[in-house]
Scaffold this active site. Structure first.
Site, PDB file in Angstrom:
ATOM      1  N   THR A   1      -6.778   0.773  -4.316  1.00 16.54           N
ATOM      2  CA  THR A   1      -5.854   0.375  -3.255  1.00 16.54           C
ATOM      3  C   THR A   1      -4.660  -0.307  -3.889  1.00 16.54           C
ATOM      4  O   THR A   1      -4.788  -0.984  -4.911  1.00 16.54           O
ATOM      5  CB  THR A   1      -6.534  -0.518  -2.197  1.00 16.54           C
ATOM      6  OG1 THR A   1      -5.618  -0.763  -1.126  1.00 16.54           O
ATOM      7  CG2 THR A   1      -7.006  -1.844  -2.769  1.00 16.54           C
TER       8      THR A   1
ATOM      9  N   GLU B   1      -6.672   7.689  -4.338  1.00 15.78           N
ATOM     10  CA  GLU B   1      -6.498   7.291  -2.925  1.00 15.78           C
ATOM     11  C   GLU B   1      -6.948   8.395  -1.974  1.00 15.78           C
ATOM     12  O   GLU B   1      -6.864   8.233  -0.760  1.00 15.78           O
ATOM     13  CB  GLU B   1      -5.018   6.996  -2.639  1.00 15.78           C
ATOM     14  CG  GLU B   1      -4.489   5.721  -3.246  1.00 15.78           C
ATOM     15  CD  GLU B   1      -4.563   4.550  -2.264  1.00 15.78           C
ATOM     16  OE1 GLU B   1      -5.264   4.673  -1.248  1.00 15.78           O
ATOM     17  OE2 GLU B   1      -3.930   3.539  -2.548  1.00 15.78           O
TER      18      GLU B   1
ATOM     19  N   LYS C   1     -12.231   7.251  -1.970  1.00 16.61           N
ATOM     20  CA  LYS C   1     -11.079   6.369  -2.186  1.00 16.61           C
ATOM     21  C   LYS C   1     -11.557   5.216  -3.065  1.00 16.61           C
ATOM     22  O   LYS C   1     -12.429   4.436  -2.669  1.00 16.61           O
ATOM     23  CB  LYS C   1     -10.564   5.849  -0.847  1.00 16.61           C
ATOM     24  CG  LYS C   1      -9.394   4.900  -0.913  1.00 16.61           C
ATOM     25  CD  LYS C   1      -8.960   4.550   0.514  1.00 16.61           C
ATOM     26  CE  LYS C   1      -7.957   3.436   0.571  1.00 16.61           C
ATOM     27  NZ  LYS C   1      -6.682   3.794  -0.017  1.00 16.61           N
TER      28      LYS C   1
HETATM   29  C1  LIG Z   1      -2.967  -5.947   5.598  1.00 12.96           C
HETATM   30  C2  LIG Z   1      -2.803  -4.813   4.623  1.00 12.96           C
HETATM   31  O1  LIG Z   1      -1.880  -4.779   3.835  1.00 12.96           O
HETATM   32  N1  LIG Z   1      -3.716  -3.853   4.679  1.00 12.96           N
HETATM   33  C3  LIG Z   1      -3.796  -2.698   3.944  1.00 12.96           C
HETATM   34  C4  LIG Z   1      -2.979  -2.384   2.885  1.00 12.96           C
HETATM   35  C5  LIG Z   1      -3.185  -1.188   2.238  1.00 12.96           C
HETATM   36  N2  LIG Z   1      -4.170  -0.371   2.652  1.00 12.96           N
HETATM   37  C6  LIG Z   1      -4.396   0.907   1.994  1.00 12.96           C
HETATM   38  C7  LIG Z   1      -3.459   1.967   2.424  1.00 12.96           C
HETATM   39  C8  LIG Z   1      -3.404   2.849   1.204  1.00 12.96           C
HETATM   40  O2  LIG Z   1      -4.508   3.697   1.147  1.00 12.96           O
HETATM   41  C9  LIG Z   1      -3.546   1.891   0.093  1.00 12.96           C
HETATM   42  C10 LIG Z   1      -2.251   1.562  -0.565  1.00 12.96           C
HETATM   43  O3  LIG Z   1      -1.562   0.586   0.061  1.00 12.96           O
HETATM   44  O4  LIG Z   1      -4.221   0.759   0.601  1.00 12.96           O
HETATM   45  C11 LIG Z   1      -4.980  -0.696   3.687  1.00 12.96           C
HETATM   46  O5  LIG Z   1      -5.897   0.061   4.059  1.00 12.96           O
HETATM   47  N3  LIG Z   1      -4.782  -1.862   4.323  1.00 12.96           N
END
Ligand SMILES: CC(=O)Nc1ccn([C@H]2C[C@H](O)[C@@H](CO)O2)c(=O)n1
Length: 104
Positions: free
Chosen positions: A22, A72, A19
């Site tokens: 994000t 991702e 990954k």
């Molecule tokens: C607090 C918060 O927003 N935490 C997050 C946000 C996104 N992710 C990850 C989930 C997906 O793989 C991507 C896309 O949003 O990022 C995360 O782990 N924690």
């Protein structure tokens, strides 16, 4: 003190380098290329690795492609479902591309 958190279920993919991106909302769009970030788990804030930011760029939900999903380690439908759960109704996202540079 960590700089960014990820849900625990993504920890193994990040540590393994599967990954490398994000998608976040505007509150996490301030990171800059070259910056090294301490990464913790969202659930308990335990540090698990350090990443280096490669790029940060705005991307609309309907502009997401199979390439974003590949970065991702998901399919595009899976990625859109995850984003819909984390950021309901949000259209404007920021793609943070990164590489892992150290592990705990
Ligand atoms: C607090 C918060 O927003 N935490 C997050 C946000 C996104 N992710 C990850 C989930 C997906 O793989 C991507 C896309 O949003 O990022 C995360 O782990 N924690």
């Amino acid at each position: 003190m960590n700089d960014i958190t990820f849900f625990q279920r993504f920890e193994s993919d990040i540590v393994a380098g599967r990954k490398t991106i994000t998608l976040r909302d505007a509150s996490e769009s301030h990171f800059t290329p070259g910056q090294q970030l301490r990464v913790g788990r969202y659930e308990d804030d335990v540090y698990f690795c350090t990443i280096e930011v490669i790029s940060v760029a705005p991307v609309a939900l309907d502009q997401l492609t199979d390439e974003h999903a590949r970065q991702e380690n998901m399919t595009l439908p899976q990625l859109k479902e995850v984003i819909g759960e984390i950021y309901p109704g949000l259209i404007e996202l920021y793609a943070i591309v990164f590489k892992r540079v150290a592990t705990a």
